[in-house]
Design an enzyme around this catalytic site. Sequence first.
Site, PDB file in Angstrom:
ATOM      1  N   ASN A   1       0.868  -1.178   0.000  1.00 34.86           N
ATOM      2  CA  ASN A   1       0.000   0.000   0.000  1.00 34.86           C
ATOM      3  C   ASN A   1       0.908   1.231   0.000  1.00 34.86           C
ATOM      4  O   ASN A   1       1.499   1.560   1.014  1.00 34.86           O
ATOM      5  CB  ASN A   1      -0.884  -0.041   1.262  1.00 34.86           C
ATOM      6  CG  ASN A   1      -1.648   1.246   1.483  1.00 34.86           C
ATOM      7  OD1 ASN A   1      -1.776   2.067   0.574  1.00 34.86           O
ATOM      8  ND2 ASN A   1      -2.169   1.428   2.688  1.00 34.86           N
TER       9      ASN A   1
ATOM     10  N   LYS B   1       0.168   4.324  -0.311  1.00 35.31           N
ATOM     11  CA  LYS B   1      -0.434   5.547   0.261  1.00 35.31           C
ATOM     12  C   LYS B   1      -0.191   6.740  -0.686  1.00 35.31           C
ATOM     13  O   LYS B   1      -0.109   6.552  -1.893  1.00 35.31           O
ATOM     14  CB  LYS B   1       0.102   5.791   1.673  1.00 35.31           C
ATOM     15  CG  LYS B   1      -0.001   4.518   2.535  1.00 35.31           C
ATOM     16  CD  LYS B   1       0.234   4.718   3.993  1.00 35.31           C
ATOM     17  CE  LYS B   1       0.055   3.393   4.711  1.00 35.31           C
ATOM     18  NZ  LYS B   1       0.122   3.504   6.163  1.00 35.31           N
TER      19      LYS B   1
ATOM     20  N   HIS C   1      -9.375   1.347   4.827  1.00 33.69           N
ATOM     21  CA  HIS C   1      -8.096   1.524   5.511  1.00 33.69           C
ATOM     22  C   HIS C   1      -8.295   2.489   6.688  1.00 33.69           C
ATOM     23  O   HIS C   1      -9.071   3.435   6.595  1.00 33.69           O
ATOM     24  CB  HIS C   1      -7.038   2.064   4.535  1.00 33.69           C
ATOM     25  CG  HIS C   1      -5.673   2.040   5.138  1.00 33.69           C
ATOM     26  ND1 HIS C   1      -5.231   3.033   5.988  1.00 33.69           N
ATOM     27  CD2 HIS C   1      -4.673   1.136   5.051  1.00 33.69           C
ATOM     28  CE1 HIS C   1      -4.002   2.728   6.392  1.00 33.69           C
ATOM     29  NE2 HIS C   1      -3.646   1.583   5.837  1.00 33.69           N
TER      30      HIS C   1
ATOM     31  N   GLU D   1      -6.620   4.887   7.794  1.00 36.16           N
ATOM     32  CA  GLU D   1      -6.378   6.308   7.508  1.00 36.16           C
ATOM     33  C   GLU D   1      -7.600   6.942   6.849  1.00 36.16           C
ATOM     34  O   GLU D   1      -7.909   8.110   7.065  1.00 36.16           O
ATOM     35  CB  GLU D   1      -5.117   6.463   6.634  1.00 36.16           C
ATOM     36  CG  GLU D   1      -3.855   6.195   7.453  1.00 36.16           C
ATOM     37  CD  GLU D   1      -2.680   5.662   6.672  1.00 36.16           C
ATOM     38  OE1 GLU D   1      -2.664   5.738   5.428  1.00 36.16           O
ATOM     39  OE2 GLU D   1      -1.752   5.133   7.321  1.00 36.16           O
TER      40      GLU D   1
ATOM     41  N   GLU E   1      -5.334  -4.717  10.567  1.00 33.93           N
ATOM     42  CA  GLU E   1      -4.291  -3.722  10.799  1.00 33.93           C
ATOM     43  C   GLU E   1      -4.595  -2.956  12.082  1.00 33.93           C
ATOM     44  O   GLU E   1      -5.397  -2.017  12.062  1.00 33.93           O
ATOM     45  CB  GLU E   1      -4.233  -2.734   9.630  1.00 33.93           C
ATOM     46  CG  GLU E   1      -3.932  -3.384   8.302  1.00 33.93           C
ATOM     47  CD  GLU E   1      -3.340  -2.380   7.314  1.00 33.93           C
ATOM     48  OE1 GLU E   1      -2.274  -2.646   6.777  1.00 33.93           O
ATOM     49  OE2 GLU E   1      -3.957  -1.313   7.114  1.00 33.93           O
TER      50      GLU E   1
ATOM     51  N   GLY F   1       2.610   2.416  10.816  1.00 37.54           N
ATOM     52  CA  GLY F   1       3.575   3.504  10.656  1.00 37.54           C
ATOM     53  C   GLY F   1       4.247   3.921  11.951  1.00 37.54           C
ATOM     54  O   GLY F   1       4.931   4.939  12.004  1.00 37.54           O
TER      55      GLY F   1
ATOM     56  N   SER G   1       3.504  -2.001  10.397  1.00 36.11           N
ATOM     57  CA  SER G   1       4.954  -2.051  10.625  1.00 36.11           C
ATOM     58  C   SER G   1       5.574  -3.419  10.298  1.00 36.11           C
ATOM     59  O   SER G   1       6.477  -3.867  11.010  1.00 36.11           O
ATOM     60  CB  SER G   1       5.291  -1.621  12.053  1.00 36.11           C
ATOM     61  OG  SER G   1       4.880  -0.280  12.277  1.00 36.11           O
TER      62      SER G   1
ATOM     63  N   GLY H   1       2.924  -1.066   4.283  1.00 36.17           N
ATOM     64  CA  GLY H   1       2.938   0.361   3.977  1.00 36.17           C
ATOM     65  C   GLY H   1       4.364   0.833   3.697  1.00 36.17           C
ATOM     66  O   GLY H   1       4.897   0.643   2.607  1.00 36.17           O
TER      67      GLY H   1
HETATM   68  P1  PGA Z   1       2.951   0.380   7.656  1.00 36.48           P
HETATM   69  O1  PGA Z   1       1.497   0.583   7.019  1.00 36.48           O
HETATM   70  O2  PGA Z   1       3.493  -0.917   7.103  1.00 36.48           O
HETATM   71  O3  PGA Z   1       3.736   1.573   7.214  1.00 36.48           O
HETATM   72  O4  PGA Z   1       2.772   0.313   9.138  1.00 36.48           O
HETATM   73  C1  PGA Z   1       0.607  -0.488   6.824  1.00 36.48           C
HETATM   74  C2  PGA Z   1      -0.677   0.024   6.201  1.00 36.48           C
HETATM   75  O5  PGA Z   1      -1.127   1.113   6.590  1.00 36.48           O
HETATM   76  O6  PGA Z   1      -1.280  -0.620   5.318  1.00 36.48           O
END
Ligand code: PGA
Length: 254
Positions: free
Chosen positions: A10, A12, A98, A100, A170, A176, A216, A237
């Site tokens: 992903n 983003k 997601h 976010e 998630e 993140g 992460s 991510g």
């Molecule tokens: P991250 O994000 O691997 O940077 O923690 C995962 C995601 O939001 O899909």
Amino acid sequence: MTRLKIVAGNWKMHKTLEESQSLITEIRGIVRDEIRSNTKVIVCPPYIALAAATRLLEGTGIGLGAQNCHFEEQGAFTGEISAGMIKSTGAEYVIIGHSERRQYFGETNETTALKSKTAIRHGLHVIFCVGETLSQREDKSYFRVVEAQLQEGLFHLDRKEFSHIVIAYEPVWAIGTGLTASPEQAQEMHAYIRKVVGMHYTDEIANNTSILYGGSVKPDNAQTLFSQGDIDGGLIGGAALKARDFVDIVKGMH
Ligand code: PGA
């Protein structure tokens, strides 16, 4: 058990068109040279790169997805992108719900329900995200929160429609942040999600549903996470923006 192993990136809101093309070219090369497993690799760049990505990925077996879509077919929704438009680029997947989008763009269980239905009607596979916040983890409501996200966002689909769903767990507190759910915490939730899917549909459907972990995931923790019985891969991510790290995570599926 026939469920697919999947590692999806992903991206983003990262990468211009040119940067996206370079990253896809790099990923494509390393996957071709180094990946022999049957793990399905998927990349989800920004909308503006989807059509170019389709051309670059032709014949590679690497899947392509978008990161969101609108639930209406078309209309006066300035700035939005429909499921049909995504499909027309050649993409086959779309991420829905997601955290976010839930956090910053008003996504609710209700809109994720509408979006899933529309996306599937257009022949897309949906990577449907669920997960609790830190306070919900701490007040121990996390099973209830995730169950409601599934009930209200997905379980209106009939069995045939549901076969187009991939679930991604998630935990918001792990996205993140560098904090990863422990393999045990992740496995516990994945097993719970599978149980809830089994109760609503059938055990066979639950066993065939791929459930990805996200939050992460890095090359050095991928393997232990992916070795858990109910973790069928990852939604990546930050580490998906570096071809080497992303493909090393795919290798964690072996
Ligand atoms: P991250 O994000 O691997 O940077 O923690 C995962 C995601 O939001 O899909």
